[in-house]
Each structure stands twice: as C-alpha cells, then as structure tokens.
Motif scaffolding. Structure first.
Motif, PDB file in Angstrom:
ATOM      1  N   MET A  86      -1.953  -2.020   1.938  1.00 41.65           N
ATOM      2  CA  MET A  86      -1.737  -2.051   0.495  1.00 41.65           C
ATOM      3  C   MET A  86      -2.104  -0.703  -0.134  1.00 41.65           C
ATOM      4  O   MET A  86      -1.453  -0.262  -1.079  1.00 41.65           O
ATOM      5  CB  MET A  86      -2.519  -3.194  -0.152  1.00 41.65           C
ATOM      6  N   GLY A  87      -3.107  -0.035   0.387  1.00 45.60           N
ATOM      7  CA  GLY A  87      -3.429   1.305  -0.100  1.00 45.60           C
ATOM      8  C   GLY A  87      -2.278   2.269   0.125  1.00 45.60           C
ATOM      9  O   GLY A  87      -1.942   3.077  -0.746  1.00 45.60           O
ATOM     10  N   LEU A  88      -1.644   2.168   1.292  1.00 47.00           N
ATOM     11  CA  LEU A  88      -0.484   3.015   1.577  1.00 47.00           C
ATOM     12  C   LEU A  88       0.701   2.662   0.683  1.00 47.00           C
ATOM     13  O   LEU A  88       1.479   3.552   0.306  1.00 47.00           O
ATOM     14  CB  LEU A  88      -0.099   2.915   3.052  1.00 47.00           C
ATOM     15  N   MET A  89       0.836   1.391   0.317  1.00 41.29           N
ATOM     16  CA  MET A  89       1.894   1.003  -0.621  1.00 41.29           C
ATOM     17  C   MET A  89       1.660   1.651  -1.979  1.00 41.29           C
ATOM     18  O   MET A  89       2.597   2.144  -2.616  1.00 41.29           O
ATOM     19  CB  MET A  89       1.964  -0.517  -0.770  1.00 41.29           C
ATOM     20  N   TRP A  90       0.408   1.654  -2.444  1.00 43.78           N
ATOM     21  CA  TRP A  90       0.077   2.327  -3.695  1.00 43.78           C
ATOM     22  C   TRP A  90       0.440   3.806  -3.603  1.00 43.78           C
ATOM     23  O   TRP A  90       1.031   4.371  -4.523  1.00 43.78           O
ATOM     24  CB  TRP A  90      -1.406   2.177  -4.014  1.00 43.78           C
ATOM     25  N   TRP A  91       0.079   4.443  -2.510  1.00 46.44           N
ATOM     26  CA  TRP A  91       0.356   5.863  -2.340  1.00 46.44           C
ATOM     27  C   TRP A  91       1.856   6.134  -2.269  1.00 46.44           C
ATOM     28  O   TRP A  91       2.326   7.149  -2.769  1.00 46.44           O
ATOM     29  CB  TRP A  91      -0.345   6.389  -1.101  1.00 46.44           C
TER      30      TRP A  91
END
Length: 143
Positions: A17-22
């Motif tokens: 999910m952090g990578l999705m935000w990025w």
C-alpha cells in the motif's frame, strides 16, 4: 511494541500500500500541476509504510494557523483527489483490512488499514506526527 508492529506491518502488506501511494505520487508529479497531490502522496506513503505510533493530523490543528492546504484551496484539492485517486486507495486499504480481519492476529493491522482508508479520501492539509504530539495538539486546540 511500535517497532515490532511496524516491522510486521511492513513485511506483511504495508509495503504494497505504501508503494501504491508512491505510484500515485509519481503520476501526480509527472503532470506538473499535480505536484501538491504528489507531495501529499509521498508523506502518506511513508505513513503507510510505518503507521504504528504515528497519527495524521490537520496542519492547522498542529500550528493553529491556516495555510494553503488547510484552507479553501485544500478543500478543492481534496475533492479533486477524492475523485481521481482517493477512492482507489481507500478501496485498496479496505480490501487489505478485510484480509487482515479474517485472522484474529491481523485485527490491529486491519484497524490501521481502516485508518489509512479514511486518510486516503482527503490527505491534503494533513501531516504525520507521533501520537503524543498529536494528542498534545488536539488538547491545546480544545482549550
């Protein structure tokens, strides 16, 4: 406990999910006009990587003054964000929360995903601070 929770969170799903935000942040930066949204994406992406012990708080609660992200332009920015990307990130966090709720041990992680889903609907004008600092800021704003 926070460190242990953050490590387990990161290894078992927080990284995705952090990578999705990025990813949404990079897309926003590519458009040039989306740089304010991209900045918010990277702040919230870092929060999504390690959420335990931190809290998202409105910047005007923290500093007791309105800035461009917490005023009328921030509201307009959050409406645009909600329509273009916020819904998709919220759906991702909700799906992750459901997967975590299935197991008993995953309930604290599911609650973090639900917290992040709410934040993903309107991240403009928010900043990430330690929980103690957020509690102090909220206390001082009630006085």
């Amino acid at each position: 406990m926070r460190t242990l929770g953050n490590i387990i969170w990161f290894l078992f799903g927080g990284v995705f999910m952090g990578l999705m935000w990025w990813m949404f942040g990079l897309l926003a930066f590519i458009s040039i006009i989306g740089i304010p949204w991209g900045r918010a994406c990277f702040v919230m992406g870092n929060f999504s990587f390690f959420p335990f012990g931190q809290e998202a708080i409105a910047r005007d609660e923290l500093g007791n003054e309105v800035d461009i992200g917490t005023g009328p332009f921030g509201l307009i920015g959050n409406v645009i964000w909600f329509l273009l990307a916020g819904v998709w990130l919220a759906i991702g966090h909700i799906m992750s929360a459901v997967a975590c709720f299935i197991t008993i041990i995953g309930i604290p992680f599911a609650l973090q995903h639900l917290k992040l889903a709410l934040i993903s609907l309107a991240p403009i004008g928010k900043t990430i601070v330690p929980k103690e600092e957020a509690a102090a800021a909220k206390y001082s704003s009630y006085r």
